[in-house]
Design a protein around this motif. Structure first.
Motif, PDB file in Angstrom:
ATOM      1  N   UNK A 174     -19.021   2.411 -15.623  1.00 50.90           N
ATOM      2  CA  UNK A 174     -19.611   3.268 -14.596  1.00 50.90           C
ATOM      3  C   UNK A 174     -20.814   4.018 -15.149  1.00 50.90           C
ATOM      4  N   UNK A 175     -20.671   4.568 -16.338  1.00 53.04           N
ATOM      5  CA  UNK A 175     -21.748   5.362 -16.922  1.00 53.04           C
ATOM      6  C   UNK A 175     -22.960   4.501 -17.277  1.00 53.04           C
ATOM      7  N   UNK A 176     -22.722   3.263 -17.674  1.00 53.79           N
ATOM      8  CA  UNK A 176     -23.835   2.333 -17.910  1.00 53.79           C
ATOM      9  C   UNK A 176     -24.663   2.193 -16.634  1.00 53.79           C
ATOM     10  N   UNK A 177     -23.986   1.935 -15.522  1.00 49.85           N
ATOM     11  CA  UNK A 177     -24.683   1.728 -14.252  1.00 49.85           C
ATOM     12  C   UNK A 177     -25.394   3.004 -13.812  1.00 49.85           C
ATOM     13  N   UNK A 178     -24.714   4.141 -13.927  1.00 48.16           N
ATOM     14  CA  UNK A 178     -25.306   5.407 -13.476  1.00 48.16           C
ATOM     15  C   UNK A 178     -26.522   5.775 -14.322  1.00 48.16           C
ATOM     16  N   UNK A 179     -26.382   5.727 -15.640  1.00 48.01           N
ATOM     17  CA  UNK A 179     -27.476   6.151 -16.519  1.00 48.01           C
ATOM     18  C   UNK A 179     -28.715   5.286 -16.317  1.00 48.01           C
ATOM     19  N   UNK A 180     -28.535   3.969 -16.267  1.00 45.37           N
ATOM     20  CA  UNK A 180     -29.681   3.073 -16.105  1.00 45.37           C
ATOM     21  C   UNK A 180     -30.284   3.238 -14.709  1.00 45.37           C
TER      22      UNK A 180
END
Length: 303
Positions: A174-180
């Protein structure tokens, strides 16, 4: 079957509304926080406030915690006597965001005491916590997940994604998708502004197309409002991206976009911008492109 008795440990920005929603579901809740005043405000929701973490969990069937990092989870479990005070057969639900390998170790340590375990980190920010609409990613045994479902359902939509540690792995995804995505959104709105378009109108024009998302809706509005009051903190995003890179290395993966996002968040933290909402990534991108700026509103920043 009687309602499960719940203990909730950690009643900060996320934990307080989550505990309140459990109480609203007519489940008995006892809360504890290291700063007692933060737990005291839950009394109006019918929550009992305990003087110690061990007291809070002594009679609980399900113990939920959401604290800032792995060290804090370790301190709650073993420094404040929670693991020792919990009854055999009770369920410890860690809703913090910590590395999967540490979550697996905690599961093993609790199993030695006869305590069941779920890792159940969340996404949705403070708004999702208040509205009981969190996405809850759960790792652990299926029967334990089923037993904890009445408590999890009071806070949002829970999905079991695998064994112990898998919930934390899903949160890292989830954090990969949100940050990018926040990085791409920031660059897109800065490009619109620098090129002479109205960034608010560009955001509206993109709605319904392939870039439509909650990030475009909610974080896009945050950026236009330049509102950096925290939902999710910059420092927590950096912590999670560090965990992503560590997990990727263990898997033999090279994730270049993650590495770039991490370096940008590190730059923000190096400048002291740690307690802002993670959409403040825009500030780092603007710094690299001065004097260009998205909009002309003043920044709304934490005190």
């Amino acid at each position: 079957m009687p309602s499960p008795r719940v203990a909730f440990l950690g009643t900060g920005l996320m934990g307080a509304p989550m505990a309140a929603n459990i109480a609203r579901a007519d489940l008995p809740v006892t809360a504890w926080n290291r700063t007692p005043e933060k737990a005291a405000r839950l009394v109006e929701h019918g929550v009992r406030v305990a003087e110690s973490a061990a007291d809070a969990v002594a009679e609980a069937d399900v113990v939920c915690t959401i604290v800032s990092n792995a060290e804090s989870v370790e301190d709650v479990l073993f420094g404040h006597g929670v693991a020792e005070a919990m009854r055999p057969g009770a369920i410890f639900v860690d809703m913090s965001s910590i590395p999967p390998r540490i979550e697996k170790r905690h599961a093993e340590q609790l199993a030695e005491r006869g305590i069941r375990h779920l890792d159940a980190p969340v996404s949705g920010g403070t708004r999702g916590a208040a509205e009981a609409s969190l996405a809850i990613m759960v790792g652990g045994r299926k029967d334990t997940f089923v037993a904890a479902t009445p408590v999890l359902a009071a806070m949002g939509r829970a999905t079991r994604v695998g064994p112990d540690g898998a919930g934390q792995l899903a949160k890292l995804c989830n954090q990969v998708i949100v940050a990018i995505s926040v990085g791409g959104l920031s660059e897109a709105l800065l490009l619109a502004s620098a090129g002479g378009a109205d960034p608010a109108a560009v955001r509206e024009a993109l709605r319904g197309g392939f870039s439509e998302s909650r990030i475009l809706q909610e974080h896009g509005q945050r950026i236009l409002d330049r509102n950096w009051m925290p939902g999710g903190l910059v420092r927590n995003m950096l912590k999670d991206l560090d965990a992503v890179i560590e997990e990727a290395e263990d898997c033999g993966l090279d994730l270049p976009f993650v590495g770039l996002a991490r370096s940008l968040y590190q730059s923000l933290c190096d400048r002291g911008v740690t307690g802002y909402d993670h959409t403040a990534l825009l500030l780092e991108i603007e710094r690299r492109n001065e004097p260009h700026r998205v909009g002309d509103k003043p920044d709304v920043t934490p005190m």
